[in-house]
Design an enzyme around this catalytic site. Structure first.
Site, PDB file in Angstrom:
ATOM      1  N   ASP A 178      32.963  87.030 -55.252  1.00  0.00           N
ATOM      2  CA  ASP A 178      31.800  87.295 -55.727  1.00  0.00           C
ATOM      3  C   ASP A 178      31.834  88.256 -57.068  1.00  0.00           C
ATOM      4  O   ASP A 178      31.907  89.211 -56.404  1.00  0.00           O
ATOM      5  CB  ASP A 178      30.900  86.475 -55.114  1.00  0.00           C
ATOM      6  N   GLU A 201      19.186  80.662 -57.136  1.00  0.00           N
ATOM      7  CA  GLU A 201      19.695  81.816 -56.280  1.00  0.00           C
ATOM      8  C   GLU A 201      18.762  82.451 -55.603  1.00  0.00           C
ATOM      9  O   GLU A 201      17.857  81.935 -54.622  1.00  0.00           O
ATOM     10  CB  GLU A 201      21.334  83.196 -57.191  1.00  0.00           C
TER      11      GLU A 201
END
Ligand code: GLC
Length: 612
Positions: free
Chosen positions: A304, A501
Site C-alpha cells: 500500500d 479511509e
C-alpha cells in the site's frame, strides 16, 4: 439475476448459506504457465533492471518523467489526488498514461509499465465516467452476475484511458461500521464477500487478462483490514490491529482472497493494518506461508501507499523486512529513488537474497506476459477506439440497474411507497437531494470526494424526480423541508457527506441536526414523508425512524439517481437486502452476524429488506 440467498440470518443453519448462486466461471489461465517466458527474460536482466520492476512511483512525484526509464520502473500509479496537470478529462488521463508508457518503452528491454489507479466504483478519477454504487450497495443486490457486469464496464472505461491496473476489488469483510472504509466492503458476511469479490475479479480481468478491454485486478487489503479493534487505529479503526485468533482470520477475513485467487486475480495488496501486533506488510506468515505457499497465489504483492515506511524507523531496514517477508513490488510514491538504491544495496550486502529478487520479478513478469503486455504485436499504448463507450447511455443503464437493486426498503407505513407520479405536487428536501457529490461519496474525482451539485456528469435524485413525475406534477424543493404544506408527498434525502479511509472513522453515527430538522419540518406539513438515506453505512436513525412514513437506504448510489426514483415511483419493487447489521444505538457496536456470545438484537438484521 443470480441472487445470493438473502435469508442469511444469524440463526439459519450454515448449510443454507452455502448454496451460493454464482455463475459457473471458466477456470482462469494459471499465471505460472508463463514462467518459461518470464524466466527467459529474467536471465537477460541486470540487478538494476530487476529492482526497477519492483519499484512503483506516483506520477505526480516523479522528480523527472525520465526517471521511469532511468530507474527501469515496473509501474507507476495515480494515488487518490494524483491527476493529470491538464485536468481530469478522458483525453488528459489518456495522454498522461501514454506519456509514461512511451518513456518505459525507451528502456533496453522495453518492458511496458503497469499503470495503477483506484477503481473503487467506476473509473472514479475521470470526469464523465459512470460512477457506480459503492460496494456496500452492491452487497445489498446479492447479484453476482450484475457485479461482474459492473466490473466489466468499469474495466472498459479504465482501459479507454490506457490504464491497465485497477486496485480493486476491496474484499474486506468489515466487522465494525464505525470504520471509514466500510462502504468499500461488500458485507460483514464473508460468504457474500467471497462470491461478489470473485465476480468483480472476473469482470475486471475478463476471460484471461489478455482481453483488450480487461485490466489487472488487485484484491485488497490483505488481510483483516476490516477486523481491527476500535481504538487501535488512526484515528479509531483504520490501519489498526486485528486482535483475532487464526481461526477467526481464516473464517471471516480470508475467504475473499481464496475466491479471488480461484478467479485468477493477478495482484494482492497487503494492508497497512496489523494482525495481533504484526504489520501485514511485514508478515512472512501472511504474505508467503499462507497466501503464496498454502493458497498458491501466483501473482505478485503490491504494497500500500508508503505502507513499507511504517515498518521501521529506518527505511532501508523496513524494505529488508517487507521484501524478505514476501512483498514483491513497493508503492514508493515519492521516495522511489531511495527504495531503488536501498534495495540494490541490500542485495549487494547479502541482506536480501538474490533468489527473493528473482522470485518477485518472475511473479511481476508472469503477470505482464499473461496480460499480453510483452507481445510485440500488441502495443501497450492506449487504444482510443475503446473511448466510444466511455460514460455511454448503455453503461449508465447498467449502473441504474445496480442502483435499483442496491436500495433497501427499511420501513413503509401504510404503503406510502410507491409514490404516485401523477399527483399534483411533490415536495423535495434534504442536503443530499440535489448534491451529486454526496450521492457519489468518497473516491469520486477527488480522493475524499466532495459535496456539490455537479462534480461530474450524472443525475441527482431531485433531478430524477423532476423527470419521473407526470408533466402536470409540480416538484418543489427546500433544503430544510419547510414550505411543504399543500404537497401530496414529501421526499427528504439526508445522510453523510463524502469521506474516504481514515477520514471516515467515526465514533458517532447519529444523523446530524440539519437532517433531523428537515424531516420534522416536512412532517409538520401533515403529508406522507419518505426519507432516503445517502450514507456509506447504517446510521442511528433515532426519531427520524418514527417521523418518517417510509425509509429507503440508498447507500452511495453514484451518478445514476434515476435508479432511486425507479423504485420510489414503483417502476421497480425494492429487492435489496442489508449486507451489514443495522444497530439500534452506538452502544451496540460492534455488532454483526459473526459475533459469538453477544446478544444479536439490532434495529434491522443482516439480510433485512421489505418489498412492495
Ligand atoms: C491508499 C489505500 C489503497 C489505495 C492506495 C493507492 O492509501 O489504502 O486502498 O489503493 O493507497 O491509492
Amino acid at each position: 439475476m443470480k441472487h445470493f440467498p438473502a435469508l442469511a440470518i444469524r440463526t439459519l443453519p450454515v448449510i443454507a448459506l452455502c448454496a451460493v448462486m454464482a455463475p459457473a466461471a471458466p477456470k482462469p489461465v494459471a499465471l505460472d504457465s508463463y514462467d518459461a517466458q518470464a524466466k527467459a527474460l529474467l536471465k537477460q536482466m541486470t540487478l538494476e533492471e530487476k529492482i526497477g520492476q519492483m519499484t512503483q512511483a506516483d506520477q505526480m512525484y516523479l522528480k523527472d518523467p525520465n526517471d521511469i526509464a532511468t530507474y527501469f520502473l515496473g509501474s507507476v500509479l495515480s494515488g487518490g489526488d494524483s491527476d493529470p496537470k491538464d485536468g481530469n478529462s478522458l483525453a488528459a488521463w489518456t495522454e498522461l498514461y501514454d506519456s509514461c508508457q512511451k518513456i518505459a518503452l525507451k528502456t533496453r528491454l522495453k518492458i511496458p509499465l503497469l499503470y495503477g489507479v483506484d477503481v473503487v466504483h467506476g473509473h472514479n478519477n475521470v470526469l464523465g465516467a459512470v460512477i457506480f454504487p459503492h460496494n456496500i450497495g452492491l452487497g445489498c443486490t446479492r447479484d453476482a452476475e450484475l457485479v461482474e457486469k459492473v466490473s466489466q464496464i468499469t474495466a472498459q472505461e479504465v482501459k479507454a484511458t490506457g490504464i491497465n491496473w485497477a486496485f480493486a476489488p476491496c474484499v474486506a469483510a468489515p466487522q465494525d461500521i464505525r470504520w471509514g472504509r466500510i462502504y468499500e466492503g461488500y458485507s460483514e458476511d464473508p460468504k457474500l464477500v467471497k462470491v461478489l469479490g470473485a465476480a468483480a475479479v472476473r469482470g475486471l480481468q475478463g476471460t484471461g487478462l489478455k482481453d483488450p478491454d480487461a485490466v489487472l485486478a488487485c484484491a485488497k487489503h490483505y488481510v483483516a483490514d476490516g477486523g481491527t479493534s476500535f481504538g487501535t487505529g488512526s484515528p479509531l479503526l483504520d490501519q489498526g490491529d486485528a486482535k483475532v485468533d487464526e481461526d477467526t482470520l481464516r473464517k471471516i477475513h480470508l475467504p475473499g482472497y481464496v475466491s479471488a485467487i480461484d478467479a485468477g486475480v493477478g495482484t494482492v495488496m497487503p494492508s497497512y493494518s496489523s494482525w495481533n501486533g504484526v504489520k501485514c506488510s511485514a508478515s512472512k506468515k501472511l504474505m508467503t506461508d499462507i497466501l503464496k505457499d498454502e493458497l498458491g497465489f501466483q501473482g505478485f504483492l503490491i504494497s500500500d501507499y508508503n505502507a513499507v515506511n511504517q515498518l521501521a524507523p529506518d527505511f532501508k531496514q523496513a524494505i529488508a523486512i517487507s521484501i524478505n517477508a514476501g512483498m514483491d513490488m513497493v508503492m514508493a510514491p515519492e521516495d522511489y529513488r531511495e527504495f531503488y538504491n536501498d534495495l540494490k544495496a541490500l542485495v549487494e550486502e547479502g541482506k536480501v537474497p538474490q533468489s527473493r529478487i528473482d522470485d518477485a520479478v518472475t511473479r511481476i513478469l508472469r503477470v505482464k506476459f499473461a496480460m499480453g503486455l510483452m507481445d510485440k504485436k500488441h502495443s501497450p499504448l492506449a487504444d482510443r477506439s475503446l473511448q466510444a463507450m466511455f460514460g455511454s447511455p448503455e453503461h449508465r443503464t447498467v449502473a441504474r440497474q445496480a442502483v435499483r437493486e442496491s436500495l433497501v426498503l427499511l420501513k413503509n407505513r401504510k404503503k406510502t411507497l410507491p409514490l404516485d407520479r401523477s399527483v399534483k405536487r411533490v415536495h423535495v428536501a434534504g442536503k443530499s437531494a440535489d448534491d451529486l457529490g454526496n450521492q457519489c461519496g468518497g473516491w469520486t474525482i477527488d480522493w475524499q470526494g466532495k459535496s456539490g451539485r455537479v462534480t461530474t456528469g450524472g443525475t441527482t435524485i431531485y433531478a430524477a424526480i423532476q423527470t419521473t413525475v407526470s408533466k402536470d406534477t409540480k416538484v418543489t424543493y427546500s433544503r430544510d423541508g419547510t414550505g411543504a404544506e399543500g404537497a401530496d408527498a414529501g421526499v427528504v434525502v439526508i445522510g453523510e457527506e463524502p469521506y474516504a479511509e481514515m477520514k471516515g472513522d467515526k465514533k458517532d453515527l447519529s444523523l446530524d441536526a440539519e437532517d433531523i430538522a428537515a424531516v420534522k419540518n416536512m412532517k409538520k406539513a401533515g403529508i406522507p414523508v419518505v426519507v432516503v438515506l445517502i450514507s456509506g453505512r447504517p446510521m442511528i436513525l433515532g426519531e427520524v425512524l418514527e417521523d418518517a412514513d417510509a425509509v429507503v437506504a440508498a447507500w452511495l448510489p453514484g451518478t445514476e439517481g434515476e435508479g432511486v426514483t425507479d423504485v420510489l415511483f414503483g417502476d421497480f419493487s425494492p429487492t435489496g437486502k442489508l449486507s451489514y447489521t443495522w444497530p439500534r444505538s452506538m452502544e451496540q457496536l460492534p455488532l454483526n452476524i459473526n459475533m459469538k456470545k453477544v446478544k444479536y438484537d439490532p434495529l434491522f438484521k443482516y439480510g433485512y429488506g421489505l418489498k412492495y
